[in-house]
Design a protein around this motif. Structure first.
Motif, PDB file in Angstrom:
ATOM      1  N   SER A 129      -5.003 -14.135  -1.020  1.00  0.00           N
ATOM      2  CA  SER A 129      -4.377 -12.847   0.718  1.00  0.00           C
ATOM      3  C   SER A 129      -4.384 -11.954   0.112  1.00  0.00           C
ATOM      4  CB  SER A 129      -2.745 -13.555   1.286  1.00  0.00           C
ATOM      5  OG  SER A 129      -2.313 -13.699   0.848  1.00  0.00           O
ATOM      6  N   VAL A 130      -4.746 -10.576   0.062  1.00  0.00           N
ATOM      7  CA  VAL A 130      -4.434 -10.033  -0.519  1.00  0.00           C
ATOM      8  C   VAL A 130      -3.219  -8.482   0.790  1.00  0.00           C
ATOM      9  CG1 VAL A 130      -4.956  -7.482  -1.205  1.00  0.00           C
ATOM     10  CG2 VAL A 130      -6.628  -9.605  -1.207  1.00  0.00           C
ATOM     11  N   THR A 131      -1.889  -8.313   0.337  1.00  0.00           N
ATOM     12  CA  THR A 131      -0.836  -7.918   1.595  1.00  0.00           C
ATOM     13  C   THR A 131      -0.628  -5.700   0.380  1.00  0.00           C
ATOM     14  OG1 THR A 131      -0.749 -10.132   1.465  1.00  0.00           O
ATOM     15  CG2 THR A 131       1.391  -8.253   2.425  1.00  0.00           C
ATOM     16  N   LEU A 132      -0.444  -5.733   1.456  1.00  0.00           N
ATOM     17  CA  LEU A 132      -0.575  -4.361   1.466  1.00  0.00           C
ATOM     18  C   LEU A 132       1.132  -3.306   1.100  1.00  0.00           C
ATOM     19  CD1 LEU A 132      -1.151  -1.050   0.776  1.00  0.00           C
ATOM     20  CD2 LEU A 132      -1.314  -0.177   2.648  1.00  0.00           C
ATOM     21  N   VAL A 133       1.507  -3.521   0.149  1.00  0.00           N
ATOM     22  CA  VAL A 133       3.113  -3.190   0.131  1.00  0.00           C
ATOM     23  C   VAL A 133       4.186  -2.240  -0.200  1.00  0.00           C
ATOM     24  CG1 VAL A 133       5.617  -4.216  -1.326  1.00  0.00           C
ATOM     25  CG2 VAL A 133       3.075  -6.176  -0.593  1.00  0.00           C
ATOM     26  N   HIS A 134       4.676  -1.827   0.057  1.00  0.00           N
ATOM     27  CA  HIS A 134       5.310  -0.554  -0.015  1.00  0.00           C
ATOM     28  C   HIS A 134       6.979  -0.162  -0.241  1.00  0.00           C
ATOM     29  CE1 HIS A 134       7.430   3.463   0.270  1.00  0.00           C
ATOM     30  NE2 HIS A 134       6.333   3.888  -0.230  1.00  0.00           N
ATOM     31  N   GLU A 135       7.325  -0.706  -2.256  1.00  0.00           N
ATOM     32  CA  GLU A 135       9.059  -1.225  -2.220  1.00  0.00           C
ATOM     33  C   GLU A 135       9.038   0.246  -3.437  1.00  0.00           C
ATOM     34  OE1 GLU A 135       8.339  -4.280  -4.287  1.00  0.00           O
ATOM     35  OE2 GLU A 135       8.329  -5.951  -2.546  1.00  0.00           O
ATOM     36  N   ILE A 136      10.046   0.206  -2.539  1.00  0.00           N
ATOM     37  CA  ILE A 136      11.336   1.551  -3.410  1.00  0.00           C
ATOM     38  C   ILE A 136      12.601   0.954  -3.929  1.00  0.00           C
ATOM     39  CG2 ILE A 136      11.682   4.056  -3.330  1.00  0.00           C
ATOM     40  CD1 ILE A 136       9.298   4.330  -3.407  1.00  0.00           C
ATOM     41  N   VAL A 193      -1.069  -6.190   6.660  1.00  0.00           N
ATOM     42  CA  VAL A 193      -0.461  -4.613   6.413  1.00  0.00           C
ATOM     43  C   VAL A 193       1.388  -5.270   7.374  1.00  0.00           C
ATOM     44  CG1 VAL A 193       0.153  -2.039   7.330  1.00  0.00           C
ATOM     45  CG2 VAL A 193      -2.044  -3.221   6.569  1.00  0.00           C
ATOM     46  N   PRO A 194       2.767  -5.463   6.850  1.00  0.00           N
ATOM     47  CA  PRO A 194       3.710  -6.551   7.200  1.00  0.00           C
ATOM     48  C   PRO A 194       3.666  -5.176   8.291  1.00  0.00           C
ATOM     49  CG  PRO A 194       3.876  -6.559   4.804  1.00  0.00           C
ATOM     50  CD  PRO A 194       2.427  -5.665   5.029  1.00  0.00           C
ATOM     51  N   ALA A 195       4.585  -5.758   9.005  1.00  0.00           N
ATOM     52  CA  ALA A 195       5.452  -4.275   9.735  1.00  0.00           C
ATOM     53  C   ALA A 195       6.231  -2.840   9.214  1.00  0.00           C
ATOM     54  CB  ALA A 195       5.998  -5.166  10.721  1.00  0.00           C
ATOM     55  N   GLU A 196       6.518  -3.385   8.097  1.00  0.00           N
ATOM     56  CA  GLU A 196       7.740  -2.922   7.248  1.00  0.00           C
ATOM     57  C   GLU A 196       6.422  -1.396   7.022  1.00  0.00           C
ATOM     58  OE1 GLU A 196       7.851  -6.375   4.898  1.00  0.00           O
ATOM     59  OE2 GLU A 196       8.564  -6.029   7.366  1.00  0.00           O
ATOM     60  N   THR A 197       5.631  -1.915   6.564  1.00  0.00           N
ATOM     61  CA  THR A 197       4.466  -1.606   5.846  1.00  0.00           C
ATOM     62  C   THR A 197       3.621   0.038   6.582  1.00  0.00           C
ATOM     63  OG1 THR A 197       4.196  -3.031   3.972  1.00  0.00           O
ATOM     64  CG2 THR A 197       2.455  -1.329   4.534  1.00  0.00           C
ATOM     65  N   ARG A 198       3.763  -0.863   7.400  1.00  0.00           N
ATOM     66  CA  ARG A 198       2.981  -0.681   8.976  1.00  0.00           C
ATOM     67  C   ARG A 198       3.764   1.076   9.100  1.00  0.00           C
ATOM     68  NH1 ARG A 198      -2.003   1.208   9.097  1.00  0.00           N
ATOM     69  NH2 ARG A 198      -2.474  -1.194   9.495  1.00  0.00           N
ATOM     70  N   ASP A 199       5.125   1.289   9.408  1.00  0.00           N
ATOM     71  CA  ASP A 199       5.907   1.936   9.610  1.00  0.00           C
ATOM     72  C   ASP A 199       6.279   3.051   8.695  1.00  0.00           C
ATOM     73  OD1 ASP A 199       7.041   0.263  12.094  1.00  0.00           O
ATOM     74  OD2 ASP A 199       8.414  -0.344  11.006  1.00  0.00           O
TER      75      ASP A 199
END
Length: 281
Positions: free
Chosen positions: A185-192, A245-251
């Protein structure tokens, strides 16, 4: 073209006002307006190249309109869906997508851009002698050539910037190699946060030890970049992966787009919205 009625004459007549494309785009809210004039060629690669040529006429002050963004997404999705093709053709498609103006500032290297010196030193301890280099994204600044993401015909190799996240690999400066056939799997993640300074990452196999930090990539091109990498993995290994693309990343992506890109339906509608005041209800 916009028409007005000239009431100064006994017999009213239509008077045409010609507004150049750039001025129309400014009136529309400093957005690109390419989809209105786009004529489909029946080939998504040719269509993408024509669309990108139109985008390139606008400078960085202009943002992508909603309709242009939808057309771009439609074309790239059509390209990435075709996986049962020869690797050479798939690689050319991959290169075409990442050669669009959205990635001009990132200075990607493709197969023909690797000189002898670069081939000899790039990820020397991780590379296999029978692998061919096809793509390199250098994320280093001071340490250019020592950090980044490399695609071969068999694996993905990367080394994150020191301090980009707290993990043993980053603290030791070690690179990681993962064969394509071991990627599930390859997941796009946004973390701060303290342990995720740069924000955008690709997470392989759902394991944060396999996070690839996307330094220099931003909201406007990060999903396209991730989808292109997944496409390369698919055509190189006959896999059937999709960028997750998880829901939080899509947001985050949606919020960013809506904040910076006005919702313009078409060239004509956008100009009339500017020139013709809306009636109050």
């Amino acid at each position: 073209m916009i028409h007005f009625i000239n009431f100064n004459k006994s017999s009213p007549e239509m008077v045409s006002l010609t507004v150049p494309d750039k001025e129309v785009a400014i009136l529309a809210g400093w957005v690109t307006l390419c989809s209105d004039k786009h004529v489909a060629q029946g080939d998504p690669i040719k269509d993408l190249q024509l669309l990108d040529a139109c985008f390139s006429k606008y400078d960085k002050r202009f943002k992508l309109s909603q309709t242009d963004n939808e057309l771009l997404s439609k074309l790239t999705t059509s390209i990435f869906e075709k996986r049962n093709i020869l690797f050479a053709q798939g690689y050319n498609n991959f290169k075409t997508v990442l050669s669009t103006h959205f990635f001009n500032d990132l200075k990607f290297k493709f197969k023909n851009n690797f000189d002898v010196q670069t081939r000899a030193k790039l990820f020397k301890s991780e590379r296999y002698s029978d692998e061919s280099y096809y793509f390199y994204f250098d994320t280093g600044k001071v340490t250019s050539g020592l950090r980044g993401l490399l695609l071969t015909d068999k694996s993905i190799i990367w080394k994150n910037l020191l301090g980009s996240s707290i993990s043993w690999r980053n603290l030791t400066g070690s690179a990681t190699r993962l064969p394509f056939n071991e990627i599930s799997s390859v997941t796009l993640v946004h973390e701060i946060g303290f342990d995720a300074i740069t924000g955008w990452k690709l997470r392989l196999n759902g394991d944060d030890n396999y996070d690839i930090v996307l330094s220099g990539v931003y909201e406007d091109n990060v999903e396209l970049f991730g989808s292109a990498l997944v496409y390369f993995i698919n055509i190189a290994s006959a896999a059937n992966l999709s960028l997750e693309v998880p829901a939080e990343t899509r947001d985050v992506l949606t919020k960013s787009f809506l904040e910076r890109h006005p919702k313009i339906k078409s060239m004509t509608d956008s100009v009339f919205e500017v020139l013709v005041p809306k009636s109050s209800e």
